[in-house]
Design a protein around this motif. Structure first.
Motif, PDB file in Angstrom:
ATOM      1  N   ALA A  21      13.075  -2.400   4.002  1.00 16.43           N
ATOM      2  CA  ALA A  21      12.546  -1.913   2.727  1.00 16.43           C
ATOM      3  C   ALA A  21      11.670  -2.962   2.057  1.00 16.43           C
ATOM      4  N   ALA A  22      12.065  -4.227   2.143  1.00 19.95           N
ATOM      5  CA  ALA A  22      11.250  -5.289   1.545  1.00 19.95           C
ATOM      6  C   ALA A  22       9.878  -5.359   2.212  1.00 19.95           C
ATOM      7  N   HIS A  23       9.842  -5.283   3.529  1.00 19.97           N
ATOM      8  CA  HIS A  23       8.544  -5.278   4.223  1.00 19.97           C
ATOM      9  C   HIS A  23       7.731  -4.051   3.824  1.00 19.97           C
ATOM     10  N   GLY A  24       8.388  -2.915   3.681  1.00 18.13           N
ATOM     11  CA  GLY A  24       7.676  -1.699   3.301  1.00 18.13           C
ATOM     12  C   GLY A  24       7.068  -1.793   1.916  1.00 18.13           C
ATOM     13  N   VAL A  25       7.799  -2.350   0.973  1.00 17.78           N
ATOM     14  CA  VAL A  25       7.269  -2.506  -0.381  1.00 17.78           C
ATOM     15  C   VAL A  25       6.096  -3.489  -0.383  1.00 17.78           C
ATOM     16  N   ARG A  26       6.219  -4.554   0.390  1.00 16.79           N
ATOM     17  CA  ARG A  26       5.107  -5.521   0.448  1.00 16.79           C
ATOM     18  C   ARG A  26       3.856  -4.877   1.048  1.00 16.79           C
ATOM     19  N   TRP A  27       4.039  -3.989   2.039  1.00 13.94           N
ATOM     20  CA  TRP A  27       2.894  -3.277   2.593  1.00 13.94           C
ATOM     21  C   TRP A  27       2.249  -2.405   1.515  1.00 13.94           C
ATOM     22  N   ASP A  28       3.051  -1.691   0.770  1.00 12.56           N
ATOM     23  CA  ASP A  28       2.503  -0.846  -0.292  1.00 12.56           C
ATOM     24  C   ASP A  28       1.752  -1.675  -1.327  1.00 12.56           C
ATOM     25  N   ARG A  29       2.224  -2.865  -1.584  1.00 12.72           N
ATOM     26  CA  ARG A  29       1.601  -3.734  -2.592  1.00 12.72           C
ATOM     27  C   ARG A  29       0.327  -4.392  -2.064  1.00 12.72           C
ATOM     28  N   ASP A  30       0.364  -4.902  -0.838  1.00 10.10           N
ATOM     29  CA  ASP A  30      -0.726  -5.741  -0.345  1.00 10.10           C
ATOM     30  C   ASP A  30      -1.663  -5.053   0.638  1.00 10.10           C
ATOM     31  N   ARG A  31      -1.190  -3.997   1.305  1.00 12.62           N
ATOM     32  CA  ARG A  31      -1.942  -3.353   2.382  1.00 12.62           C
ATOM     33  C   ARG A  31      -2.366  -4.376   3.439  1.00 12.62           C
ATOM     34  N   ASP A  32      -1.453  -5.268   3.769  1.00 11.77           N
ATOM     35  CA  ASP A  32      -1.691  -6.276   4.799  1.00 11.77           C
ATOM     36  C   ASP A  32      -0.880  -5.877   6.027  1.00 11.77           C
ATOM     37  N   THR A  33      -1.560  -5.716   7.163  1.00 13.72           N
ATOM     38  CA  THR A  33      -0.892  -5.292   8.392  1.00 13.72           C
ATOM     39  C   THR A  33       0.240  -6.224   8.783  1.00 13.72           C
ATOM     40  N   ALA A  34       0.227  -7.449   8.293  1.00 15.83           N
ATOM     41  CA  ALA A  34       1.307  -8.383   8.623  1.00 15.83           C
ATOM     42  C   ALA A  34       2.669  -7.805   8.262  1.00 15.83           C
ATOM     43  N   HIS A  35       2.721  -7.025   7.202  1.00 13.71           N
ATOM     44  CA  HIS A  35       4.017  -6.462   6.789  1.00 13.71           C
ATOM     45  C   HIS A  35       4.462  -5.356   7.739  1.00 13.71           C
ATOM     46  N   LEU A  36       3.518  -4.596   8.288  1.00 16.29           N
ATOM     47  CA  LEU A  36       3.875  -3.581   9.274  1.00 16.29           C
ATOM     48  C   LEU A  36       4.347  -4.247  10.565  1.00 16.29           C
ATOM     49  N   VAL A  37       3.665  -5.297  10.963  1.00 16.32           N
ATOM     50  CA  VAL A  37       4.059  -6.014  12.171  1.00 16.32           C
ATOM     51  C   VAL A  37       5.422  -6.682  11.956  1.00 16.32           C
ATOM     52  N   ALA A  38       5.699  -7.110  10.725  1.00 14.29           N
ATOM     53  CA  ALA A  38       7.024  -7.668  10.430  1.00 14.29           C
ATOM     54  C   ALA A  38       8.111  -6.618  10.629  1.00 14.29           C
ATOM     55  N   LEU A  39       7.796  -5.369  10.333  1.00 15.92           N
ATOM     56  CA  LEU A  39       8.755  -4.292  10.596  1.00 15.92           C
ATOM     57  C   LEU A  39       8.987  -4.134  12.095  1.00 15.92           C
ATOM     58  N   ILE A  40       7.907  -4.224  12.877  1.00 16.82           N
ATOM     59  CA  ILE A  40       8.053  -4.138  14.328  1.00 16.82           C
ATOM     60  C   ILE A  40       8.879  -5.312  14.848  1.00 16.82           C
ATOM     61  N   ASP A  41       8.629  -6.508  14.331  1.00 16.70           N
ATOM     62  CA  ASP A  41       9.409  -7.679  14.742  1.00 16.70           C
ATOM     63  C   ASP A  41      10.885  -7.493  14.371  1.00 16.70           C
ATOM     64  N   HIS A  42      11.116  -6.917  13.205  1.00 13.78           N
ATOM     65  CA  HIS A  42      12.499  -6.645  12.786  1.00 13.78           C
ATOM     66  C   HIS A  42      13.162  -5.682  13.777  1.00 13.78           C
ATOM     67  N   LEU A  43      12.436  -4.653  14.187  1.00 16.62           N
ATOM     68  CA  LEU A  43      12.979  -3.690  15.139  1.00 16.62           C
ATOM     69  C   LEU A  43      13.260  -4.344  16.489  1.00 16.62           C
TER      70      LEU A  43
END
Length: 637
Positions: A319-341
């Motif tokens: 959820a934290a990565h998702g909120v950061r993506w919504d705030r920044d629109r930086d793909t790094a946060h989406l990739v962080a979700l993949i790394d988490h998975l």
């Protein structure tokens, strides 16, 4: 971060009344446990009713031979095809008479606890006939949730409000929450009528047990999914005022949020957390609620408090990565979700979030072709069927060769005249390389394929995978592993000799209306297949990298950005390649920006989107990509 049914599923499963708050009882069975036709072949020719009657004919033959279990399989297949078929229900009555246990023993779960949908429905009807109504309603609820497009509940004449006095409210509440957690929120309007019998029984149960708090909040969850929001709010409010349970507060806040009462939801949930600070799920819910209102830092504060209490919480970090993506629109946060998975493959909420967040070209789907040739083709197909019509077009400037390939897939005798080849010449590779799929003879403006036609099996394998959309780039990369055993020469051949779409409804739509998008899609999946070629080789010196780089920096074509996307998708899953891929994508994009100063670059927008989708992209290049996309949008406005 928008809070949708996927989050509620996990939330409500966590509060399964079968377990009690915080318990660890029987896990609710998933929709995946109810599958297709259990491997049985239909005794018909494609029409569901005809197939069902064929199955019943086979069931009668089996009954004549005394083969009850064989007969039961055919009856289940008939129910799967037409759940409400009277003759199938009549055959169930025969099984009741013939089987010593009333027939329920003929339909049993497999070794993993799963059941074929038709068999589970048959067992529900037989359990109802035996007076086991709690179990029957539970079975039917799970089948209905797994196949919401079929009228399972409407096919059960015994599922009426008159059943309420014979049902246990605790068991019915368990059925409601286990059914709800696999339904869309809301259920598509065209499917809601299929659940009306359940809703009517729920109303009768609530009337019979007005003080049963668990029944009320589970009923609220179910009614919310049917878009009966006023009732859902009323039931949750009654549960909350009666029990003050966290579960009731969650359901009340969720339905309030659906009706625009975010401020009331915030106040309610913040108050509950003062009394129950240990409830980390609600910390996440409240954090996402605030983020949805643009209050990203406040929302992150609640989520980070949950993470401090439990760094391994399955929803807080995603959820934290998702909120950061919504705030920044930086793909790094989406990739962080993949790394988490990758570290926590059992944390399904991370997958839900990344799939929900990914939208637009490359993150979610193939970029739409923008060449003049493809625009002309689209207009021609509005007036002429694909075929051998004599058509010709004159272009003011040369375009990528795959655009012409796409036109000729619809109109083989299409003629093209090109008036100019602006500099820098798109026919000339920007890097020398050993792999190419297109080549131009001296002075020619029409490319010829370098690679030969692929083996039919490889063409068929790519065609089967070719889908213009995917959940996220890492998902596309994973899917393409099925092409890992294909010969490299065949995958290169697919790029310039794409297979025709299949004869499905979607395939015919591609052939008739969008041949260019089909070619684009095939090329993308062929390149994803190349990304799996000799995957055991270290990336830096690998043949797959060498091929993809040569294609990306070769003749300017749709193959160029398809090859780059294959590298980007790899980088989403493989951290060690990210710096290299970011450098390659950035270089190719900047090269296109420079070329755009003197000529049209039809791939420019696509390459900009790719730059934004690339992990570890250089910040200056990322900003340049955003600027390019803004300028292109202004030009087309």
């Amino acid at each position: 971060m928008p809070h949708d049914h996927a989050h509620d599923h996990a939330r409500e499963q966590a509060h399964d009344p079968a377990q009690g708050p915080g318990g660890h009882g029987e896990a609710p069975c998933g929709a995946r446990e109810f599958g297709g036709d259990a491997g049985a072949r239909a005794e018909g020719v494609g029409d569901p009713a005809q197939e069902a009657y064929g199955e019943l004919a086979m069931a009668r033959l089996a009954l004549d031979d005394g083969e009850l279990r064989h007969a039961a399989t055919h009856v289940a297949n008939a129910l799967f095809r037409v759940p409400e078929l009277p003759e199938a229900h009549a055959m169930l009555e025969v099984l009741v008479d013939r089987a010593p246990d009333g027939g329920t023993g003929l339909f049993v779960p497999d070794e993993r606890g799963g059941m074929f949908a038709g068999g589970a429905a048959a067992r529900a009807h037989l359990r109802a006939a035996a007076g086991e109504f709690d179990a029957a309603v539970g079975d039917l609820g799970q089948v209905a949730a797994s196949e919401p497009h079929r009228p399972w509940a409407a096919s059960a004449p015994w599922l009426t409000p008159d059943l309420a006095p014979r049902l246990d409210p605790d068991a019915f509440a368990r059925t409601l929450i286990r059914t709800s957690q696999f339904l869309d929120d809301p259920v598509p309007e065209e499917h809601r009528a299929h659940f009306s019998p359940f809703a009517d029984v729920a109303r009768a149960m609530a009337e019979a047990h007005p003080g049963h708090g668990v029944l009320l909040w589970t009923g609220s969850s179910f009614l919310r999914r049917l878009d009966a929001l006023r009732e859902a709010a009323d039931w949750a409010f009654r549960a909350w005022t009666r029990d003050r349970s966290v579960e009731a507060a969650v359901m009340l806040g969720t339905v309030w949020r659906r009706t625009g009462r975010e401020a009331d939801t915030e106040k309610l949930w913040a108050g509950v957390l003062r009394d129950h600070p240990e409830n980390l799920e609600l910390h996440v819910d409240l954090g996402e609620l605030l983020a949805r209102q643009g209050r990203f830092d406040e929302g992150l504060g609640w989520i980070e408090r949950a993470l401090e209490a439990d760094p391994a919480h399955p929803k807080a970090a995603p959820a934290a990565h998702g909120v950061r993506w919504d705030r920044d629109r930086d793909t790094a946060h989406l990739v962080a979700l993949i790394d988490h998975l990758r570290r926590h493959p059992d944390h399904g909420y991370a997958h839900e979030l990344v799939a929900r967040a990914c939208s637009g070209p490359w993150l979610r789907h193939a970029p739409y072709p923008t060449e003049a040739l493809t625009n002309v083709t689209r207009r021609m197909l509005e007036q002429v069927e694909p075929g051998d019509a004599d058509l010709a077009v004159t272009l003011s400037a040369l375009e990528p060769p795959s655009a012409l390939l796409a036109v000729r897939s619809a109109f083989p005798r299409f003629g093209l005249t090109v008036r100019s080849v602006p500099e820098p010449d798109l026919r000339v590779p920007s890097r020398p390389g050993g792999y190419a799929v297109w080549a131009y003879d001296p002075g020619s403006t029409e490319a010829r394929p370098v690679a030969g036609p692929p083996a039919p099996a490889v063409a068929a394998a790519v065609r089967e995978l070719a889908d213009p959309s995917w959940a996220h780039p890492a998902f596309a990369y994973d899917c393409a592993v099925r092409l890992a055993g294909c010969e490299l020469a065949d995958l290169l051949g697919v790029l310039v000799h794409p297979p025709a779409p299949d004869d499905s409804e979607l395939g015919r739509a591609f052939a008739r209306h969008e041949p260019a998008l089909w070619v684009r899609t095939v090329q993308i999946w062929a390149c994803l297949g190349i990304a799996h070629h000799r995957a055991d080789e270290p990336w830096a010196g690998s043949e797959r990298r060498r091929v993809l780089v040569d294609l990306a920096f070769g003749t300017e074509d749709w193959v160029s950005d398809a090859a780059l996307f294959a590298m980007v998708a790899t980088a989403w899953l493989v951290p060690d390649v990210r710096d290299d891929v970011a450098e390659l994508v950035g270089e190719r994009f900047v090269e296109a920006v420079r070329a755009h100063r003197t000529r049209e670059v039809t791939l420019l927008g696509s390459l900009a989107e790719l730059a934004l989708a690339t992990p570890e992209m250089i910040p200056d290049v990322r900003e340049l990509a955003r600027t390019v996309l803004r300028n292109l949008a202004d030009e087309s406005a």
